[in-house]
Structure formats: C-alpha cells, structure tokens
Motif scaffolding. Sequence first.
Motif, PDB file in Angstrom:
ATOM      1  N   THR A   1       0.841  -1.199   0.000  1.00 10.67           N
ATOM      2  CA  THR A   1       0.000   0.000   0.000  1.00 10.67           C
ATOM      3  C   THR A   1       0.872   1.243   0.000  1.00 10.67           C
ATOM      4  O   THR A   1       1.851   1.317   0.741  1.00 10.67           O
ATOM      5  N   LEU A   2       0.514   2.196  -0.846  1.00  9.78           N
ATOM      6  CA  LEU A   2       1.226   3.478  -0.913  1.00  9.78           C
ATOM      7  C   LEU A   2       0.237   4.601  -0.634  1.00  9.78           C
ATOM      8  O   LEU A   2      -0.887   4.593  -1.143  1.00  9.78           O
ATOM      9  N   HIS A   3       0.669   5.569   0.182  1.00 11.07           N
ATOM     10  CA  HIS A   3      -0.185   6.727   0.451  1.00 11.07           C
ATOM     11  C   HIS A   3       0.639   8.010   0.340  1.00 11.07           C
ATOM     12  O   HIS A   3       1.615   8.195   1.061  1.00 11.07           O
ATOM     13  N   LEU A   4       0.206   8.889  -0.573  1.00 11.44           N
ATOM     14  CA  LEU A   4       0.871  10.179  -0.771  1.00 11.44           C
ATOM     15  C   LEU A   4       0.398  11.159   0.297  1.00 11.44           C
ATOM     16  O   LEU A   4      -0.807  11.406   0.428  1.00 11.44           O
ATOM     17  N   ARG A   5       1.353  11.729   1.041  1.00 11.68           N
ATOM     18  CA  ARG A   5       0.983  12.542   2.204  1.00 11.68           C
ATOM     19  C   ARG A   5       0.800  14.025   1.859  1.00 11.68           C
ATOM     20  O   ARG A   5       1.179  14.902   2.624  1.00 11.68           O
TER      21      ARG A   5
ATOM     22  N   ALA B   1      -6.098  10.351  -7.408  1.00 13.79           N
ATOM     23  CA  ALA B   1      -6.037   9.574  -6.161  1.00 13.79           C
ATOM     24  C   ALA B   1      -4.729   9.876  -5.429  1.00 13.79           C
ATOM     25  O   ALA B   1      -3.761  10.342  -6.017  1.00 13.79           O
ATOM     26  N   VAL B   2      -4.709   9.614  -4.131  1.00 12.56           N
ATOM     27  CA  VAL B   2      -3.478   9.757  -3.348  1.00 12.56           C
ATOM     28  C   VAL B   2      -3.078   8.413  -2.744  1.00 12.56           C
ATOM     29  O   VAL B   2      -2.195   8.336  -1.903  1.00 12.56           O
ATOM     30  N   ASN B   3      -3.690   7.348  -3.244  1.00  9.65           N
ATOM     31  CA  ASN B   3      -3.726   6.096  -2.542  1.00  9.65           C
ATOM     32  C   ASN B   3      -3.693   4.921  -3.489  1.00  9.65           C
ATOM     33  O   ASN B   3      -4.381   4.937  -4.502  1.00  9.65           O
ATOM     34  N   LEU B   4      -2.941   3.865  -3.150  1.00 10.58           N
ATOM     35  CA  LEU B   4      -2.756   2.766  -4.082  1.00 10.58           C
ATOM     36  C   LEU B   4      -2.462   1.473  -3.337  1.00 10.58           C
ATOM     37  O   LEU B   4      -1.597   1.446  -2.459  1.00 10.58           O
ATOM     38  N   SER B   5      -3.179   0.388  -3.684  1.00 10.54           N
ATOM     39  CA  SER B   5      -2.914  -0.924  -3.080  1.00 10.54           C
ATOM     40  C   SER B   5      -2.635  -1.931  -4.170  1.00 10.54           C
ATOM     41  O   SER B   5      -3.456  -2.117  -5.062  1.00 10.54           O
ATOM     42  N   LEU B   6      -1.493  -2.590  -4.087  1.00  8.59           N
ATOM     43  CA  LEU B   6      -1.062  -3.492  -5.152  1.00  8.59           C
ATOM     44  C   LEU B   6      -0.679  -4.852  -4.591  1.00  8.59           C
ATOM     45  O   LEU B   6       0.202  -4.942  -3.727  1.00  8.59           O
ATOM     46  N   PRO B   7      -1.292  -5.937  -5.083  1.00  7.56           N
ATOM     47  CA  PRO B   7      -0.816  -7.258  -4.708  1.00  7.56           C
ATOM     48  C   PRO B   7       0.622  -7.473  -5.188  1.00  7.56           C
ATOM     49  O   PRO B   7       1.016  -6.960  -6.240  1.00  7.56           O
TER      50      PRO B   7
ATOM     51  N   ALA C   1       4.058   7.308   2.084  1.00  5.23           N
ATOM     52  CA  ALA C   1       4.100   6.264   3.108  1.00  5.23           C
ATOM     53  C   ALA C   1       3.854   4.917   2.444  1.00  5.23           C
ATOM     54  O   ALA C   1       2.950   4.788   1.618  1.00  5.23           O
ATOM     55  N   ALA C   2       4.660   3.908   2.803  1.00  5.21           N
ATOM     56  CA  ALA C   2       4.527   2.568   2.218  1.00  5.21           C
ATOM     57  C   ALA C   2       4.332   1.534   3.313  1.00  5.21           C
ATOM     58  O   ALA C   2       4.871   1.670   4.425  1.00  5.21           O
ATOM     59  N   HIS C   3       3.556   0.517   2.999  1.00  9.42           N
ATOM     60  CA  HIS C   3       3.287  -0.564   3.955  1.00  9.42           C
ATOM     61  C   HIS C   3       3.202  -1.864   3.187  1.00  9.42           C
ATOM     62  O   HIS C   3       2.604  -1.931   2.115  1.00  9.42           O
ATOM     63  N   PHE C   4       3.836  -2.908   3.743  1.00  2.67           N
ATOM     64  CA  PHE C   4       3.708  -4.237   3.153  1.00  2.67           C
ATOM     65  C   PHE C   4       3.243  -5.201   4.224  1.00  2.67           C
ATOM     66  O   PHE C   4       3.740  -5.173   5.353  1.00  2.67           O
TER      67      PHE C   4
END
Lengths: 145, 145, 145
Positions: C45-49, C104-110, C139-142
């Motif tokens: 998941t990526l979120h642009l702050r 968008a400011v937000n992205l979720s990628l398998p 911000a990134a999260h795995f």
Amino acid sequence: MEPKSTLRQESHEFTIPTRGRGLYEFTSEVSAWIARNSFKNGLLTLHLRHTSASLLVQENADPDVRRDLERFFARLVPDGDPIFMHTVEGEDDMPAHVRSALTAVNLSLPVRDGRLTLGTWQGIYVWEHRRAPHARKVAAHFIGE
Amino acid sequence: MEPKSTLRQESHEFTIPTRGRGLYEFTSEVSAWIARNSFKNGLLTLHLRHTSASLLVQENADPDVRRDLERFFARLVPDGDPIFMHTVEGEDDMPAHVRSALTAVNLSLPVRDGRLTLGTWQGIYVWEHRRAPHARKVAAHFIGE
Amino acid sequence: MEPKSTLRQESHEFTIPTRGRGLYEFTSEVSAWIARNSFKNGLLTLHLRHTSASLLVQENADPDVRRDLERFFARLVPDGDPIFMHTVEGEDDMPAHVRSALTAVNLSLPVRDGRLTLGTWQGIYVWEHRRAPHARKVAAHFIGE
C-alpha cells in the motif's frame, strides 16, 4: 480465547472479457472466489492491470446510470480531441488513458462474515474505455481468516 | 527477537451524518477507533457503502479549499444536465453518481506508531453529493498489530 | 504443509523529488524496496501525504501519454480560474487540490512471487500538480510473507 495465528492470504487473477466501451459487472465472480475459499473476515484487494480501463464501484440497479456515466465521460473526454498527440493507437486510446486517470484501477474492500461490505446498490465493474473488445486482467489478493 | 504471530484484525462501521452537499471530516472518529483498540502498526482500509457520495483525503486547513472543490464540481457536473436520462431520483442524483466515479469510495492508509500516516494538512472526509441529508456508512478494517 | 504464521509487515517512506508539474515514475524504487526485504507474496500500500499532487498508475511506454494527460488536466482545471477563492498560495494551488481530488493519493497493489502485479505497460507515478519543485512523501506498507 481465539488464537491469533489463523491469518492467511490467497491470490487470484480474474479475466473479464469486454465487448467495447461500457461497464461490465463482475461482483458475482468475486463473491464466488470468496465462497470457494471460505474467506470469513479480512481484506480483499483488486488491481486492474491496464491503463485504458477502470475498476469502478457503482450502482447496479437502474442501467440508465451506467449509460449516463458513459455519456458524461464521452462528452468530458471526447474521442479525437485535437489536444492529444498520442494518436498512434487510435483516436479512442488517449481518451481511455484520461478516463482511467479520472477514475481508478484499484479497489480495497473489507470482507465481513463471508461477504463483501458493498452497499445494497453497489456492484464492482470493469469500465472498458476502448471501443474494441478486450480481455481485462484483474489481480486479486485476500488476507484474513 | 520479536514474535511474528502478533498480527490481528478488527472491523468496524462508521456512520457519518450529512446535512446535504459538502465535505464532512471524520478523521478524529477514525483516530479514536485506532486509540480505543491500541492499534500500533498496520493497514487501515475504509470503504464508503454508497454510490452518490465519496471518500476523500483533502486539506483540512483553509475552509475555502472545500468551498472551491464544491464549486468546481458543481460546474463540471451540473444538476439537471439534459444529457442525463436517470432523473427519477431527482436532478442531483445522477450528478452525484458521476462525482462519485470522478473521485473515490475507497481508502487504504498505513498506521505507524499508533497514528494514521496522513500528511500535516490532510483530513479524511465524506463528500456528500446529494442535496438532502443522509447517514453515510463507512466500513472499516484494520490488520496489523 | 506450509505453516500459516509466517505473515509479517514492514513500513517505509519514500521521498520523491519533483521539478514542478508532471509525472515522476518511482516504480523501480518500490521494486527495490521489495527486493531488499525479500517480500514474496502479499499486499503493498502506498499513500501520498500531500493534497496538491497525486499517486497514479499509468502507461510508461510513450512519453506523449504523460504530456497529453498534463495538457488535458491543464485545460480541465485551468490555473487562475476566477471560480476559485483560495488563491493565497498561488494561482496553481487550488487547481492542484482539484486535480488531486479527481485522481487519487492512494494505491494498493498485490505482490506475487516477489513482483508487483502491475500490467506490462503500467508504472507508478507521483503526479506533481504545483509549478514549483517539491519533495513528496509517500508512506509505504507491506503485509505478507
């Protein structure tokens, strides 16, 4: 006390055939994948692997809503607009990229008690923006229990 | 060494009352849910269960930004546009569906050290696109520790 | 049989420098983070702050596509539009907020087998909407294995 180690994940890829521009619902395909794997609670993510179509959650009751969406976007982003330089793939290709940027290719949905947390009137759609038929790939991921 | 089996998940549903068109911030409700559950690090997902409103991350400093957003979208997608056939639910209903398609109903935010990774000026909003008041349901999911 | 308790999560923050308006690809930075951590399967998941730029998945083949996207949005949301009241931060600031809302400011990628499930022509971009250079935080999260 519930054990906490029951979390798991699964991957899948849906292929959605389209017959040119328009909205193609595939909510039942997603629900069938959930049922087949007995997913109970967790997070479902869908990612459309293309840049000239969209993933959309929209009303699945009155078909006029989908026709009006299509009509509005056709006026907002007209085919053959002279502003576009990228025309080698056809006059509907660059408008398709713009429509994709204006909407989304990505969707994350909580799953609760074995069901998507969609609203009563919500369906999941591939929105095809090209005039020609395509086979659209949607990567799917579930994490939960 | 940290054990790896501490991952857990929780679900919730927020209800956001609206008084007609406009942006309604609910960042503090989301932060309160995180605090109540002592979530430390993980992924928060929100899904708006409606097709005539949006979920938006936007500036929460100058209220003029929200007024200008509303004004821009009112001009881009005018109520009563004769292009629309779906008019049975009122002249503001189909524009609401279009605005929803142009924005998003879906949001995934990393949580770090017990806090949303929002930027300094970012807030989470329900954007009501109908003129009448509504109670908007937002499904929430957290996975992490 | 595979144990189910191997799920783990990691966080990160990317900083993407921009030189004013335009699309800045950072797919290789994201892929490098995945490789460095040996992530195999899971959800990224990526979120642009920020609220005056976007996160976008778009074609990374013909650069004309990016120029046309920029040109279309410049016409759709013109700088200095008299409809805007929020002008204290410059005539390109409110258009930047509108562009951010429209995208968008937000992205979720398998992630599958150590790779993002992007399509063949898809890249991940920060779309800078301000004319001045900025350092954009993502911000990134795995979560996965």
